[in-house]
Design a protein around this motif. Structure first.
Motif, PDB file in Angstrom:
ATOM      1  N   ASN A  66      18.114  -2.240   2.103  1.00  0.00           N
ATOM      2  CA  ASN A  66      18.992  -3.216   2.763  1.00  0.00           C
ATOM      3  C   ASN A  66      18.343  -3.781   4.033  1.00  0.00           C
ATOM      4  N   LYS A  67      17.710  -2.909   4.809  1.00  0.00           N
ATOM      5  CA  LYS A  67      17.085  -3.352   6.051  1.00  0.00           C
ATOM      6  C   LYS A  67      15.818  -4.164   5.775  1.00  0.00           C
ATOM      7  N   SER A  68      15.185  -3.893   4.649  1.00  0.00           N
ATOM      8  CA  SER A  68      14.026  -4.705   4.249  1.00  0.00           C
ATOM      9  C   SER A  68      14.472  -6.119   3.879  1.00  0.00           C
ATOM     10  N   GLU A  69      15.599  -6.199   3.151  1.00  0.00           N
ATOM     11  CA  GLU A  69      16.130  -7.507   2.751  1.00  0.00           C
ATOM     12  C   GLU A  69      16.543  -8.334   3.964  1.00  0.00           C
ATOM     13  N   SER A  70      17.062  -7.656   5.003  1.00  0.00           N
ATOM     14  CA  SER A  70      17.486  -8.382   6.209  1.00  0.00           C
ATOM     15  C   SER A  70      16.321  -8.661   7.159  1.00  0.00           C
ATOM     16  N   LYS A  71      15.109  -8.232   6.763  1.00  0.00           N
ATOM     17  CA  LYS A  71      13.868  -8.479   7.522  1.00  0.00           C
ATOM     18  C   LYS A  71      13.777  -7.672   8.826  1.00  0.00           C
ATOM     19  N   GLU A  72      14.640  -6.660   8.972  1.00  0.00           N
ATOM     20  CA  GLU A  72      14.537  -5.822  10.179  1.00  0.00           C
ATOM     21  C   GLU A  72      13.296  -4.937  10.116  1.00  0.00           C
ATOM     22  N   ILE A  73      12.961  -4.458   8.921  1.00  0.00           N
ATOM     23  CA  ILE A  73      11.797  -3.588   8.739  1.00  0.00           C
ATOM     24  C   ILE A  73      10.981  -4.082   7.547  1.00  0.00           C
ATOM     25  N   ILE A  74       9.790  -3.516   7.411  1.00  0.00           N
ATOM     26  CA  ILE A  74       8.964  -3.738   6.217  1.00  0.00           C
ATOM     27  C   ILE A  74       8.611  -2.353   5.688  1.00  0.00           C
ATOM     28  N   TYR A  75       9.160  -2.017   4.523  1.00  0.00           N
ATOM     29  CA  TYR A  75       8.959  -0.679   3.961  1.00  0.00           C
ATOM     30  C   TYR A  75       7.887  -0.728   2.872  1.00  0.00           C
ATOM     31  N   HIS A  76       6.868   0.121   3.023  1.00  0.00           N
ATOM     32  CA  HIS A  76       5.730   0.112   2.101  1.00  0.00           C
ATOM     33  C   HIS A  76       5.745   1.285   1.122  1.00  0.00           C
ATOM     34  N   GLY A  77       6.713   2.182   1.231  1.00  0.00           N
ATOM     35  CA  GLY A  77       6.743   3.347   0.353  1.00  0.00           C
ATOM     36  C   GLY A  77       5.666   4.356   0.726  1.00  0.00           C
ATOM     37  N   LEU A  78       5.379   5.241  -0.201  1.00  0.00           N
ATOM     38  CA  LEU A  78       4.329   6.243   0.016  1.00  0.00           C
ATOM     39  C   LEU A  78       2.969   5.564  -0.072  1.00  0.00           C
ATOM     40  N   VAL A  79       2.159   5.733   0.967  1.00  0.00           N
ATOM     41  CA  VAL A  79       0.868   5.062   1.055  1.00  0.00           C
ATOM     42  C   VAL A  79      -0.248   6.094   1.036  1.00  0.00           C
ATOM     43  N   GLU A  80      -1.241   5.872   0.197  1.00  0.00           N
ATOM     44  CA  GLU A  80      -2.348   6.827   0.087  1.00  0.00           C
ATOM     45  C   GLU A  80      -3.345   6.663   1.228  1.00  0.00           C
ATOM     46  N   ASP A  81      -3.724   5.428   1.539  1.00  0.00           N
ATOM     47  CA  ASP A  81      -4.695   5.179   2.608  1.00  0.00           C
ATOM     48  C   ASP A  81      -3.997   4.476   3.763  1.00  0.00           C
ATOM     49  N   ILE A  82      -3.576   5.272   4.745  1.00  0.00           N
ATOM     50  CA  ILE A  82      -2.787   4.707   5.838  1.00  0.00           C
ATOM     51  C   ILE A  82      -3.642   3.856   6.774  1.00  0.00           C
ATOM     52  N   SER A  83      -4.962   4.022   6.748  1.00  0.00           N
ATOM     53  CA  SER A  83      -5.831   3.253   7.643  1.00  0.00           C
ATOM     54  C   SER A  83      -5.714   1.751   7.388  1.00  0.00           C
ATOM     55  N   GLU A  84      -5.408   1.383   6.156  1.00  0.00           N
ATOM     56  CA  GLU A  84      -5.247  -0.042   5.829  1.00  0.00           C
ATOM     57  C   GLU A  84      -4.073  -0.646   6.598  1.00  0.00           C
ATOM     58  N   PHE A  85      -3.086   0.171   6.922  1.00  0.00           N
ATOM     59  CA  PHE A  85      -1.920  -0.311   7.664  1.00  0.00           C
ATOM     60  C   PHE A  85      -2.122  -0.152   9.168  1.00  0.00           C
ATOM     61  N   GLU A  86      -2.857   0.882   9.561  1.00  0.00           N
ATOM     62  CA  GLU A  86      -3.153   1.069  10.985  1.00  0.00           C
ATOM     63  C   GLU A  86      -4.052  -0.055  11.511  1.00  0.00           C
ATOM     64  N   LYS A  87      -4.841  -0.665  10.623  1.00  0.00           N
ATOM     65  CA  LYS A  87      -5.733  -1.759  11.036  1.00  0.00           C
ATOM     66  C   LYS A  87      -4.956  -2.888  11.710  1.00  0.00           C
ATOM     67  N   PHE A  88      -3.786  -3.229  11.163  1.00  0.00           N
ATOM     68  CA  PHE A  88      -3.049  -4.354  11.722  1.00  0.00           C
ATOM     69  C   PHE A  88      -1.931  -3.920  12.671  1.00  0.00           C
ATOM     70  N   SER A  89      -1.778  -2.618  12.879  1.00  0.00           N
ATOM     71  CA  SER A  89      -0.711  -2.135  13.756  1.00  0.00           C
ATOM     72  C   SER A  89      -1.190  -2.044  15.201  1.00  0.00           C
ATOM     73  N   HIS A  90      -0.249  -2.177  16.131  1.00  0.00           N
ATOM     74  CA  HIS A  90      -0.550  -2.045  17.554  1.00  0.00           C
ATOM     75  C   HIS A  90      -0.217  -0.651  18.081  1.00  0.00           C
ATOM     76  N   CYS A  91       0.688   0.054  17.392  1.00  0.00           N
ATOM     77  CA  CYS A  91       1.185   1.314  17.941  1.00  0.00           C
ATOM     78  C   CYS A  91       1.800   2.164  16.832  1.00  0.00           C
TER      79      CYS A  91
END
Length: 370
Positions: free
Chosen positions: A244-269
Motif C-alpha cells: 500500500n505504501k509503495s502504491e502511494s509512493k511513500e516508499i520503494i520496496y525492493h523485496g529480498l535483495v542478494e547484492d545490496i551494494s547495487e542499492f547502496e551505490k545510489f543511497s545517501h544514508c
C-alpha cells in the motif's frame, strides 16, 4: 602422516557460516585443518555447493531458527549428538542461539573443546518470562566448560555476568567484522540527486520498520523528493502495508535483495531504527564500509557502529519523532558534509571492525585448544 585436526562449525544458515565466517574457514583450511560445517540447507542446496568451493565438508541439519517447540529442539540436540560423535572434531565453533546452546550441551557431555559466539541475545533472552528462564538455564550448562565465549558487545557480556551464566573465559569481538577487500568505498551520489535513505533488514517490528515507515510518511510531506528504499524479506506480516505504501509512493520496496551494494551505490544514508537484540549489526558495518553515513538507535549492537554526529546519528529506540528529527537534520546538511560523514565512517570500520581482527582471535583460541 600427521592426522589433520578437525574443526566443526555449527550455524543456523548458509549466510551465518559462509558470508560472515568464510575468511575464517579459508584460514583454517590454509593451516591444514579439516573443516566441517553444519547448518540447515537452503532450497537450492547451496550448503553442499559452497562447502565444496571452500574445500570443507557439509552436514545438513533441520532447524527452525525462531521455533520454541521443545520436542523439535530435543531432536536438534539428539542430531547434534550423532553428528559430533560421527565427525569426532577436536574443536567445535558455535554461532547463533540454538547451535550455541545445543552444540554446547553436546560438547560438554562428550568433553570436546567448544567456542561459542553470542551473535545477539535473541528473543529468548531479551524478553522476561518462562522462555528466558529456560534459555538461561540451558546456557548455564552449555557454556560453563567452553574454552572461550566470544561476545559481540559489552551489553551481552554484562547480561551473562548479571544472570550468573558462568564461563571460563570471555572476550569481546568487533561483531563479525567486515572484509575490507570486498567492501569498497562507493562513489557518493551527487548534489543534483534526490536524497535516498535505505533500510536493509528483515521486515519485522523489532528491526524498527514501523518507525522507518512513520518517518517516511512525515518527511515525504515536507520533502516530497526524498526517497525511502526498503530491502528485506517480510519475516512478519507487513506485506500488505508495504504494498500500500509503495502504491502511494511513500516508499520503494525492493523485496529480498542478494547484492545490496547495487542499492547502496545510489543511497545517501543507511537507516536501521532497530531495538532487536543484535550482536553487532552487519548491515550497519557493511554500509559504513561502503562510505555511507548511518542513522541507527542507541541499542546495543547498533550504537557501537556510529560516532554520533560524526559518522551518522544515533536516535532513541522506538522513537519516531527523534528519527524524523535526525533524518531531517541529515537532509539539511550540505552534500559535502554527508560525504565526509561516510568517509569518516569508513575510517572507523578500518580501525575497529576489520574482519581480520576476528579471524586472528579465533585462530589464537583454536591453537590454545591443542
Amino acid at each position: 602422516m600427521i592426522k589433520k585436526k578437525k574443526i566443526l562449525i555449527l550455524g543456523n544458515s548458509h549466510l551465518v557460516v559462509f558470508k560472515f565466517r568464510g575468511e575464517l574457514i579459508e584460514e583454517l583450511i590454509n593451516q591444514n585443518y579439516d573443516v566441517w560445517v553444519c547448518f540447515p540447507n537452503g532450497p537450492f542446496g547451496e550448503g553442499e555447493e559452497t562447502s565444496k568451493k571452500y574445500g570443507c565438508h557439509f552436514i545438513e541439519i533441520k532447524m527452525e531458527r525462531r521455533g520454541t517447540n521443545p520436542l523439535k529442539d530435543f531432536l536438534i540436540l539428539k542430531e547434534y549428538y550423532s553428528i559430533v560423535k560421527k565427525v569426532a572434531p577436536d574443536v567445535v565453533l558455535g554461532y547463533t542461539v540454538k547451535p550455541d546452546v545445543y552444540g554446547g550441551i553436546v560438547c560438554r557431555l562428550l568433553n570436546i573443546s567448544f567456542i561459542p559466539n553470542i551473535t545477539g541475545l535473541g528473543k529468548g533472552l531479551d524478553e522476561k518470562g518462562i522462555v528466558q528462564k529456560i534459555t538461561i538455564a540451558l546456557y548455564k550448562f552449555a557454556v560453563k566448560k567452553s574454552k572461550c565465549v566470544f561476545f559481540q558487545n559489552d551489553n551481552d557480556k554484562h547480561f551473562f555476568d548479571e544472570h550468573g551464566i558462568g564461563y571460563q573465559k570471555g572476550k569481546i569481538l568487533p561483531g563479525s567484522g567486515v572484509n575490507l577487500s570486498k567492501y569498497h568505498v562507493l562513489p557518493y551520489p551527487g548534489d543534483d540527486e534526490p536524497i535516498r535513505f535505505i533500510y536493509v533488514a528483515r521486515i519485522m517490528k523489532a528491526k524498527g520498520i514501523d518507525q522507518y515507515l512513520e518517518a517516511a510518511h512525515i518527511i515525504k510531506h515536507k520533502y516530497p523528493d526524498v526517497e525511502f528504499h526498503i530491502c528485506g524479506f517480510c519475516e512478519e506480516d507487513y506485506k500488505t502495508i508495504l504494498e500500500n505504501k509503495s502504491e502511494s509512493k511513500e516508499i520503494i520496496y525492493h523485496g529480498l535483495v542478494e547484492d545490496i551494494s547495487e542499492f547502496e551505490k545510489f543511497s545517501h544514508c543507511v537507516v536501521l531504527p532497530s531495538f532487536h537484540p543484535e550482536g553487532i549489526s552487519n548491515v550497519l558495518l557493511e554500509g559504513a564500509a561502503c562510505g555511507r553515513p548511518l542513522i541507527t538507535t542507541d541499542h546495543s549492537g547498533c550504537r557501537e557502529t556510529v560516532d554520533d554526529g560524526v559518522t551518522g546519528y544515533i536516535v532513541r529506540q522506538r522513537d519516531s519523532e527523534d528519527l524524523v528529527d535526525k533524518m531531517i537534520r541529515f537532509i539539511q546538511l550540505p552534500n559535502s558534509e554527508r560525504m565526509r560523514m561516510g568517509e569518516l565512517g569508513r575510517k572507523k570500520i578500518e580501525r575497529e571492525f576489520n574482519r581480520q581482527i576476528v579471524v586472528n582471535a579465533y585462530i589464537k583460541e583454536i591453537h590454545s585448544c591443542e
